[in-house]
Design a protein around this motif. Sequence first.
Motif, PDB file in Angstrom:
ATOM      1  N   GLN A 196      89.940  55.402 124.154  1.00 50.87           N
ATOM      2  CA  GLN A 196      90.169  53.769 124.198  1.00 50.87           C
ATOM      3  C   GLN A 196      92.663  54.223 123.778  1.00 50.87           C
ATOM      4  O   GLN A 196      93.047  53.783 124.720  1.00 50.87           O
ATOM      5  CB  GLN A 196      90.926  52.473 123.594  1.00 50.87           C
ATOM      6  CG  GLN A 196      89.013  52.164 124.649  1.00 50.87           C
ATOM      7  CD  GLN A 196      88.256  50.826 123.386  1.00 50.87           C
ATOM      8  OE1 GLN A 196      89.386  50.041 122.991  1.00 50.87           O
ATOM      9  NE2 GLN A 196      87.173  51.166 123.209  1.00 50.87           N
ATOM     10  N   LEU A 197      92.715  54.589 122.897  1.00 52.21           N
ATOM     11  CA  LEU A 197      94.312  54.307 122.937  1.00 52.21           C
ATOM     12  C   LEU A 197      94.767  55.105 123.244  1.00 52.21           C
ATOM     13  O   LEU A 197      96.386  55.309 123.270  1.00 52.21           O
ATOM     14  CB  LEU A 197      94.691  54.335 120.957  1.00 52.21           C
ATOM     15  CG  LEU A 197      94.211  53.232 120.091  1.00 52.21           C
ATOM     16  CD1 LEU A 197      93.957  54.143 118.874  1.00 52.21           C
ATOM     17  CD2 LEU A 197      94.578  52.592 119.979  1.00 52.21           C
ATOM     18  N   SER A 198      94.732  56.132 123.671  1.00 51.95           N
ATOM     19  CA  SER A 198      94.798  57.732 125.063  1.00 51.95           C
ATOM     20  C   SER A 198      95.225  57.153 125.674  1.00 51.95           C
ATOM     21  O   SER A 198      96.602  56.839 126.443  1.00 51.95           O
ATOM     22  CB  SER A 198      93.586  59.030 124.224  1.00 51.95           C
ATOM     23  OG  SER A 198      94.137  59.526 125.405  1.00 51.95           O
ATOM     24  N   VAL A 199      94.235  56.660 126.346  1.00 50.32           N
ATOM     25  CA  VAL A 199      94.804  55.843 127.943  1.00 50.32           C
ATOM     26  C   VAL A 199      95.611  54.508 127.806  1.00 50.32           C
ATOM     27  O   VAL A 199      96.707  54.631 128.251  1.00 50.32           O
ATOM     28  CB  VAL A 199      93.691  55.047 128.336  1.00 50.32           C
ATOM     29  CG1 VAL A 199      93.503  54.296 128.912  1.00 50.32           C
ATOM     30  CG2 VAL A 199      91.887  55.752 128.382  1.00 50.32           C
ATOM     31  N   LYS A 200      95.960  54.193 126.534  1.00 51.09           N
ATOM     32  CA  LYS A 200      97.251  53.550 126.314  1.00 51.09           C
ATOM     33  C   LYS A 200      98.299  53.697 126.023  1.00 51.09           C
ATOM     34  O   LYS A 200      99.745  53.731 126.887  1.00 51.09           O
ATOM     35  CB  LYS A 200      96.974  52.134 125.440  1.00 51.09           C
ATOM     36  CG  LYS A 200      96.022  50.926 125.861  1.00 51.09           C
ATOM     37  CD  LYS A 200      95.896  50.044 124.020  1.00 51.09           C
ATOM     38  CE  LYS A 200      94.662  49.272 124.213  1.00 51.09           C
ATOM     39  NZ  LYS A 200      95.148  48.586 125.336  1.00 51.09           N
ATOM     40  N   LEU A 201      98.491  54.847 125.636  1.00 53.67           N
ATOM     41  CA  LEU A 201      99.513  56.064 125.903  1.00 53.67           C
ATOM     42  C   LEU A 201     100.250  56.187 127.052  1.00 53.67           C
ATOM     43  O   LEU A 201     100.809  56.877 127.368  1.00 53.67           O
ATOM     44  CB  LEU A 201      99.045  56.976 124.124  1.00 53.67           C
ATOM     45  CG  LEU A 201     101.070  57.772 123.916  1.00 53.67           C
ATOM     46  CD1 LEU A 201     101.121  56.595 122.768  1.00 53.67           C
ATOM     47  CD2 LEU A 201     100.735  59.041 123.237  1.00 53.67           C
ATOM     48  N   GLU A 202      99.483  56.451 127.871  1.00 56.23           N
ATOM     49  CA  GLU A 202      99.087  57.193 128.530  1.00 56.23           C
ATOM     50  C   GLU A 202      99.650  56.659 129.955  1.00 56.23           C
ATOM     51  O   GLU A 202     100.334  56.704 130.581  1.00 56.23           O
ATOM     52  CB  GLU A 202      97.865  58.237 129.383  1.00 56.23           C
ATOM     53  CG  GLU A 202      97.475  59.703 128.484  1.00 56.23           C
ATOM     54  CD  GLU A 202      98.870  60.707 128.545  1.00 56.23           C
ATOM     55  OE1 GLU A 202      99.567  60.825 129.761  1.00 56.23           O
ATOM     56  OE2 GLU A 202      98.525  61.528 127.925  1.00 56.23           O
ATOM     57  N   LEU A 203      98.886  55.561 129.926  1.00 56.20           N
ATOM     58  CA  LEU A 203      99.847  54.387 130.363  1.00 56.20           C
ATOM     59  C   LEU A 203     101.054  53.715 130.453  1.00 56.20           C
ATOM     60  O   LEU A 203     101.491  53.971 131.341  1.00 56.20           O
ATOM     61  CB  LEU A 203      98.600  53.370 131.251  1.00 56.20           C
ATOM     62  CG  LEU A 203      96.814  53.089 131.616  1.00 56.20           C
ATOM     63  CD1 LEU A 203      95.760  52.450 131.337  1.00 56.20           C
ATOM     64  CD2 LEU A 203      97.291  53.935 132.510  1.00 56.20           C
ATOM     65  N   GLN A 204     101.659  53.592 129.895  1.00 58.92           N
ATOM     66  CA  GLN A 204     102.486  53.849 128.430  1.00 58.92           C
ATOM     67  C   GLN A 204     104.035  54.649 129.418  1.00 58.92           C
ATOM     68  O   GLN A 204     104.738  54.219 129.959  1.00 58.92           O
ATOM     69  CB  GLN A 204     103.360  53.931 127.577  1.00 58.92           C
ATOM     70  CG  GLN A 204     104.535  52.439 127.199  1.00 58.92           C
ATOM     71  CD  GLN A 204     104.670  52.670 125.603  1.00 58.92           C
ATOM     72  OE1 GLN A 204     104.940  53.596 125.308  1.00 58.92           O
ATOM     73  NE2 GLN A 204     104.400  51.673 124.710  1.00 58.92           N
ATOM     74  N   ALA A 205     103.402  55.942 129.199  1.00 59.34           N
ATOM     75  CA  ALA A 205     103.443  56.573 130.049  1.00 59.34           C
ATOM     76  C   ALA A 205     104.273  56.788 131.242  1.00 59.34           C
ATOM     77  O   ALA A 205     105.323  56.848 132.082  1.00 59.34           O
ATOM     78  CB  ALA A 205     103.087  58.093 129.082  1.00 59.34           C
ATOM     79  N   ASP A 206     103.431  56.282 132.495  1.00 59.51           N
ATOM     80  CA  ASP A 206     103.039  56.142 133.677  1.00 59.51           C
ATOM     81  C   ASP A 206     104.646  54.951 133.781  1.00 59.51           C
ATOM     82  O   ASP A 206     104.598  55.126 134.782  1.00 59.51           O
ATOM     83  CB  ASP A 206     101.279  56.347 134.459  1.00 59.51           C
ATOM     84  CG  ASP A 206     100.551  56.837 134.082  1.00 59.51           C
ATOM     85  OD1 ASP A 206     102.003  57.938 134.203  1.00 59.51           O
ATOM     86  OD2 ASP A 206      99.793  56.943 134.234  1.00 59.51           O
ATOM     87  N   CYS A 207     104.141  53.848 132.973  1.00 54.04           N
ATOM     88  CA  CYS A 207     105.277  52.834 133.684  1.00 54.04           C
ATOM     89  C   CYS A 207     107.010  53.123 132.244  1.00 54.04           C
ATOM     90  O   CYS A 207     107.251  52.944 133.987  1.00 54.04           O
ATOM     91  CB  CYS A 207     104.666  51.720 132.628  1.00 54.04           C
ATOM     92  SG  CYS A 207     105.344  50.069 132.573  1.00 54.04           S
ATOM     93  N   MET A 208     106.713  53.781 131.434  1.00 54.22           N
ATOM     94  CA  MET A 208     107.696  54.797 131.892  1.00 54.22           C
ATOM     95  C   MET A 208     108.348  55.146 133.201  1.00 54.22           C
ATOM     96  O   MET A 208     109.543  55.431 133.190  1.00 54.22           O
ATOM     97  CB  MET A 208     108.099  55.868 130.230  1.00 54.22           C
ATOM     98  CG  MET A 208     108.128  54.688 129.534  1.00 54.22           C
ATOM     99  SD  MET A 208     108.010  55.338 127.538  1.00 54.22           S
ATOM    100  CE  MET A 208     107.916  53.837 126.785  1.00 54.22           C
ATOM    101  N   ALA A 209     107.723  56.285 133.750  1.00 53.10           N
ATOM    102  CA  ALA A 209     108.125  57.070 134.726  1.00 53.10           C
ATOM    103  C   ALA A 209     108.692  56.134 135.840  1.00 53.10           C
ATOM    104  O   ALA A 209     109.686  56.160 136.676  1.00 53.10           O
ATOM    105  CB  ALA A 209     106.725  57.640 134.795  1.00 53.10           C
TER     106      ALA A 209
END
Length: 285
Positions: A196-209
């Motif tokens: 779940q935490l990995s998902v949040k990290l990846e989604l944040q990277a998408d948002c930063m993109a």
Amino acid sequence: MKWQRRRRSDRVADRRGTGGRGGTTALINLFSFLLGSRLGRIMLVAGVALYFFTGINPLNFLSQAPTTTAQAPIENNQQADFVAVVLADTESYWQAQFEQQKLSYQLPTLVLFEGRVDSHCGSASSAVGPFYCPVDRQIYLDLSFFQTLKQQLGAGGDFAQAYVIAHEVAHHVQNLLGISVQVQQQQSQQPEKANQLSVKLELQADCMAGMWANYAQSKGWLEVGDIEEAMTAAQAIGDDRLQQQAGKAVRPEQFTHGTSAQRTHWFNLGLTQASLEACNTFAPQ
């Protein structure tokens, strides 16, 4: 995307055609790093980056890493030039963002390779897709991946490629801001929530993109259809989509990057809101 005749980053190392085997010194450094970071930083940051498009366990690809980084001139070809321009754009954007917070943005290096590459996070083949190594703070990219992105995942276009680069740069930003280490610590304390935490990290990277895409749009660099190309790429690499393409049942408990809907949602949020506060995927939803 309008990218010709613009600044190219000088932080691109071209290792194409050089092979990629190195010595054992960097692997020893990697183990030291793991111990010093409570056995986890590399498992999180490099691991989720390696999984970015494939879902392959990155530990399968760890081997020897190089003692030094070869800095070769970029070959004179259009695709490498495009990568250098996009990287330069991210440099300008994130330097300005860090300055607003009175922080110093340390530029990453983007390594071009073919087939297999050695990093200070280990050795990996092109099959794992683009990835970011937090140990050497470098992004690794085999340009043939863009053909895979288009032909196998149905996400063609230059701005789909730009999104991929911006996502990996976002992992570098997370590393510099200490977000990745905080997530790793939480994963150690709550292993049942690691995915779940990995998902949040990846989604944040998408948002930063998406934040960077907003910047590119404000500069007038985007053309008709560019945003749709990035959204298509984000949708194509959702965990649910990848599981379905692999002929597997959709299993949310195995997600590490988020669904297609989540990835497009957060990229779009970064695009429209353009703030780190809006990209706080760790806040209660």
